[in-house]
Design a protein around this motif. Structure first.
Motif, PDB file in Angstrom:
ATOM      1  N   TRP A 132      34.909  33.304  39.498  1.00  0.00           N
ATOM      2  CA  TRP A 132      34.111  32.663  38.458  1.00  0.00           C
ATOM      3  C   TRP A 132      33.428  33.741  37.624  1.00  0.00           C
ATOM      4  O   TRP A 132      33.251  34.875  38.058  1.00  0.00           O
ATOM      5  CB  TRP A 132      33.091  31.704  39.065  1.00  0.00           C
ATOM      6  CG  TRP A 132      32.099  32.308  40.010  1.00  0.00           C
ATOM      7  CD1 TRP A 132      30.826  32.726  39.738  1.00  0.00           C
ATOM      8  CD2 TRP A 132      32.296  32.561  41.421  1.00  0.00           C
ATOM      9  NE1 TRP A 132      30.217  33.229  40.859  1.00  0.00           N
ATOM     10  CE2 TRP A 132      31.088  33.126  41.920  1.00  0.00           C
ATOM     11  CE3 TRP A 132      33.351  32.362  42.311  1.00  0.00           C
ATOM     12  CZ2 TRP A 132      30.927  33.509  43.241  1.00  0.00           C
ATOM     13  CZ3 TRP A 132      33.191  32.744  43.633  1.00  0.00           C
ATOM     14  CH2 TRP A 132      31.998  33.298  44.089  1.00  0.00           C
ATOM     15  N   GLY A 133      33.074  33.365  36.377  1.00  0.00           N
ATOM     16  CA  GLY A 133      32.453  34.312  35.465  1.00  0.00           C
ATOM     17  C   GLY A 133      33.334  34.598  34.277  1.00  0.00           C
ATOM     18  O   GLY A 133      34.075  33.734  33.798  1.00  0.00           O
ATOM     19  N   ARG A 134      33.288  35.819  33.791  1.00  0.00           N
ATOM     20  CA  ARG A 134      34.074  36.194  32.611  1.00  0.00           C
ATOM     21  C   ARG A 134      35.556  36.136  32.912  1.00  0.00           C
ATOM     22  O   ARG A 134      36.035  36.700  33.898  1.00  0.00           O
ATOM     23  CB  ARG A 134      33.698  37.608  32.151  1.00  0.00           C
ATOM     24  CG  ARG A 134      34.500  38.076  30.928  1.00  0.00           C
ATOM     25  CD  ARG A 134      34.182  39.509  30.586  1.00  0.00           C
ATOM     26  NE  ARG A 134      32.783  39.670  30.198  1.00  0.00           N
ATOM     27  CZ  ARG A 134      32.180  40.854  30.095  1.00  0.00           C
ATOM     28  NH1 ARG A 134      32.839  41.964  30.377  1.00  0.00           N
ATOM     29  NH2 ARG A 134      30.913  40.917  29.725  1.00  0.00           N
ATOM     30  N   GLY A 135      36.287  35.462  32.020  1.00  0.00           N
ATOM     31  CA  GLY A 135      37.730  35.348  32.201  1.00  0.00           C
ATOM     32  C   GLY A 135      38.515  35.629  30.951  1.00  0.00           C
ATOM     33  O   GLY A 135      39.725  35.394  30.906  1.00  0.00           O
ATOM     34  N   THR A 136      37.862  36.152  29.917  1.00  0.00           N
ATOM     35  CA  THR A 136      38.537  36.367  28.636  1.00  0.00           C
ATOM     36  C   THR A 136      39.653  37.400  28.724  1.00  0.00           C
ATOM     37  O   THR A 136      40.537  37.433  27.861  1.00  0.00           O
ATOM     38  CB  THR A 136      37.517  36.818  27.580  1.00  0.00           C
ATOM     39  OG1 THR A 136      36.779  37.948  28.085  1.00  0.00           O
ATOM     40  CG2 THR A 136      36.527  35.696  27.273  1.00  0.00           C
ATOM     41  N   GLY A 137      39.618  38.254  29.733  1.00  0.00           N
ATOM     42  CA  GLY A 137      40.688  39.230  29.929  1.00  0.00           C
ATOM     43  C   GLY A 137      41.550  38.921  31.129  1.00  0.00           C
ATOM     44  O   GLY A 137      42.249  39.802  31.633  1.00  0.00           O
ATOM     45  N   GLY A 138      41.521  37.675  31.582  1.00  0.00           N
ATOM     46  CA  GLY A 138      42.326  37.295  32.737  1.00  0.00           C
ATOM     47  C   GLY A 138      41.685  37.632  34.066  1.00  0.00           C
ATOM     48  O   GLY A 138      42.355  37.608  35.107  1.00  0.00           O
ATOM     49  N   GLN A 139      40.364  37.895  34.086  1.00  0.00           N
ATOM     50  CA  GLN A 139      39.699  38.317  35.323  1.00  0.00           C
ATOM     51  C   GLN A 139      39.648  37.235  36.390  1.00  0.00           C
ATOM     52  O   GLN A 139      39.432  37.538  37.570  1.00  0.00           O
ATOM     53  CB  GLN A 139      38.262  38.767  35.028  1.00  0.00           C
ATOM     54  CG  GLN A 139      38.159  39.999  34.155  1.00  0.00           C
ATOM     55  CD  GLN A 139      37.972  39.649  32.688  1.00  0.00           C
ATOM     56  OE1 GLN A 139      38.589  38.708  32.189  1.00  0.00           O
ATOM     57  NE2 GLN A 139      37.144  40.397  32.000  1.00  0.00           N
ATOM     58  N   LEU A 140      39.830  35.965  36.013  1.00  0.00           N
ATOM     59  CA  LEU A 140      39.723  34.884  36.991  1.00  0.00           C
ATOM     60  C   LEU A 140      41.052  34.578  37.679  1.00  0.00           C
ATOM     61  O   LEU A 140      41.107  33.739  38.577  1.00  0.00           O
ATOM     62  CB  LEU A 140      39.170  33.618  36.327  1.00  0.00           C
ATOM     63  CG  LEU A 140      37.818  33.785  35.615  1.00  0.00           C
ATOM     64  CD1 LEU A 140      37.282  32.434  35.178  1.00  0.00           C
ATOM     65  CD2 LEU A 140      36.806  34.497  36.508  1.00  0.00           C
TER      66      LEU A 140
END
Length: 577
Positions: free
Chosen positions: A549-557
């Motif tokens: 969960w959290g920042r996912g704009t770069g595919g982190q999730l």
């Protein structure tokens, strides 16, 4: 250099061909071979199966070695066959006899070589480039050796040996349906280790992605590192670089600036780089150090001096690490290691006195931390500060204290350790970006620094405060850039708590804001492991699945979406359910 061995062969490890004129040839894969194609070590064997002396045919010539007439054949899953002369790749004049080779009754000749002796770099040979492409995908390959005799003499072939490059020899059964065994995050990257020994990574610039730097594609979902598939037993992530320890005791790193490395491959693009001068590794400590079998510590540099050499990363053994290292703490450009005898040593950057030496001079090698009155039982390293719990239960900190990370009530930097007032019976300590947390013997957790908590706590807490409302003793604490998460020993599905910055949901609250109180994260099951990147958090639950969960704009999730989420989402890994 090709070496010659004379020793009995183990039949169960060798694919033997039919005897020809009293001599049979075989092929074996050396068990300690690395997982990369060029590191696969082979042994070609010639055995006298009779009770009389035999001769291995070769062209008797003063200038040609008999091994020059030996061919290695590699057949890939799609039926392509690649053939290579083995002995022509190096000068072995002083090791091999010229002309025919005589074998005593029952004698076995073992010729060890590896694919790196015969497979050229992809940029040097288009055929080899094609073979590399085929071997990058974990598939079964077939190998055999062919010895060519004198002109007109019959060819003697070994048996065929099937081997899976980059895959385990057999499918590893799931343990209680658990799929993910480890998870680690750093920067904008996360990686998970599956039970079958395959590392999977995702994020803005995941290790193993094609391309360099800004040209590397953001992951729309996790992808495996195929060249290390099935062989990885441990992983660590730091600053978008993942390092992995294999079952053979070697270590490999991929990602970040290493993806631009042309060492051993001839072209950039996500190939793992082996850590040189490291053998017998038994445990990783983050992504830049490993403990070896004798208990000593070996470390390498990913970003700072010395830079990766043309041969790859080079590990340096810390000779003074005896009688062994029990804990390693990585900070921002510096490292601290705790020996078994309670002595603490640090090295690296020191602009804020974080090495505890009384000065601000960087140290390239381990330097004893001065001013600690007793043995150390736990150490933690933040971005530019460090703390240690001592045998008597006291807590000592040093380094940068702009936001109160030293717990001393002020913002003054210290270059020597200072005791934290009011802290006693401390048994463990952890540190992050300008923040510190310490465990007391009664199970309570006390934190100080840039906590970014809502009232009644101040955002900057320059003295230790007890973290209330965690229900159960805290088992694990992880730090993002400006958020903190803790995993407790009980509480079922509600055993993860986060606080601090929540601008992108990294603290698990639906209310996006710069400061957040302690929030219970709504996971679908009890968490058994926790990790955090710059602005996102991930956990493994009891069923073996991974959630972020959290920042996912770069595919982190780890999903096929590039959007942020305060609610945990399941990472798309090949797990049941």
């Amino acid at each position: 250099m090709i070496m010659l061995f004379t020793s009995p062969a183990l039949a169960e490890d060798v694919a033997w061909g039919k005897p020809v004129k009293g001599v049979r040839l075989g092929l074996a894969v050396v068990p300690s071979s690395g997982p990369l194609p060029t590191e696969l070590e082979l042994e070609a064997l010639a055995q006298n199966t009779t009770s009389a002396p035999q001769q291995l045919p070769a062209q008797a010539c003063n200038t040609v070695l008999w091994t020059s007439f030996t061919l290695l054949h590699v057949r890939t899953a799609n039926g392509r066959v690649f053939s290579y002369p083995i002995g022509a790749q190096g000068d072995v004049t002083n090791l091999h006899p010229h002309g025919p080779v005589n074998l005593a009754p029952g004698e076995t000749l073992r010729e060890r070589f590896s694919l790196k002796h015969v497979v050229k770099r992809p940029t040097e040979n288009p055929g080899d480039a094609e073979l590399w492409t085929l071997l990058e995908t974990p598939r079964q390959v077939e190998l055999w050796v062919e010895f060519v005799g004198d002109s007109g003499a019959p060819r003697i072939r070994s048996g065929h040996l099937k081997h899976r490059l980059g895959l385990p020899p057999a499918k590893v059964p799931m343990q209680e349906k658990r799929c993910v065994s480890q998870i680690a995050a750093g920067g904008s990257t996360a990686c998970a280790l599956l039970r079958d020994g395959t590392p999977w990574c995702w994020g803005a610039h995941p290790p193993g992605a094609r391309g360099i730097g800004e040209d590397a594609p953001a992951s729309r979902g996790p992808s495996p590192l195929p060249l290390l598939a099935g062989s990885t037993v441990e992983l660590g992530v730091e600053l978008d670089i993942a390092c992995m320890r294999t079952s053979t005791g070697a270590a490999y790193c991929a990602g970040g600036n290493l993806d631009a490395s042309e060492a051993a491959y001839g072209e950039p693009g996500g190939h793992p780089v082996r850590v040189q001068h490291l053998e017998g590794a038994t445990a990783l400590d983050g992504a830049q150090c490993a403990r070896v079998a004798d208990g000593s510590l070996a470390c390498w540099s990913l970003l700072g001096p010395p830079p990766p050499t043309p041969e790859g990363l080079v590990a340096l053994r810390w000779e003074e690490s005896a009688p062994g290292v029990v804990q390693v703490a990585r900070g921002g450009g510096f490292t601290c290691a705790l020996r078994r005898d309670g002595a603490l040593w640090c090295w690296g950057a020191n602009e804020s006195g974080q090495l505890g030496t009384g000065a601000d001079t960087p140290q390239p090698g381990p330097t004893r931390v001065s001013g600690l009155p007793q043995e150390v039982i736990s150490v933690a390293a933040g971005t530019s500060h460090a703390c240690a719990a001592l045998r008597d239960g006291s807590l000592w900190c040093w380094g940068r204290s702009e936001y109160g990370a030293l717990g001393l009530g002020d913002a003054r930097t210290r270059s020597v350790p200072a005791p934290v007032p009011g802290m006693s019976e401390v048994v463990r300590v952890a540190a992050g970006e300008q923040k510190t947390c310490a465990w007391k013997k009664d199970g309570s957790l006390w934190c100080f620094g840039d906590l970014l908590l809502d009232p009644p706590f101040p955002a900057l807490t320059r003295v230790p405060v007890e973290m209330k409302g965690l229900d159960h003793p805290v088992e694990e604490v992880v730090f993002g850039f400006r958020h903190t998460c803790a995993r407790t020993t009980g509480g079922g599905a509600g055993n993860v708590f986060c606080w601090g910055e929540n601008t992108e949901g990294q603290s698990g609250s639906s209310e996006l804001r710069t400061q957040s109180p302690v929030v219970r994260v709504s996971l679908p099951g009890q968490a058994v492991a926790l990790t955090a990147g710059e602005a996102f958090t991930c956990a493994i639950t009891t069923d073996g699945s991974a959630w972020c969960w959290g920042r996912g704009t770069g595919g982190q999730l780890g999903t096929k979406r590039t959007s942020s989420s305060a609610r945990p989402v399941r990472v798309r890994l090949p797990c049941p359910g």
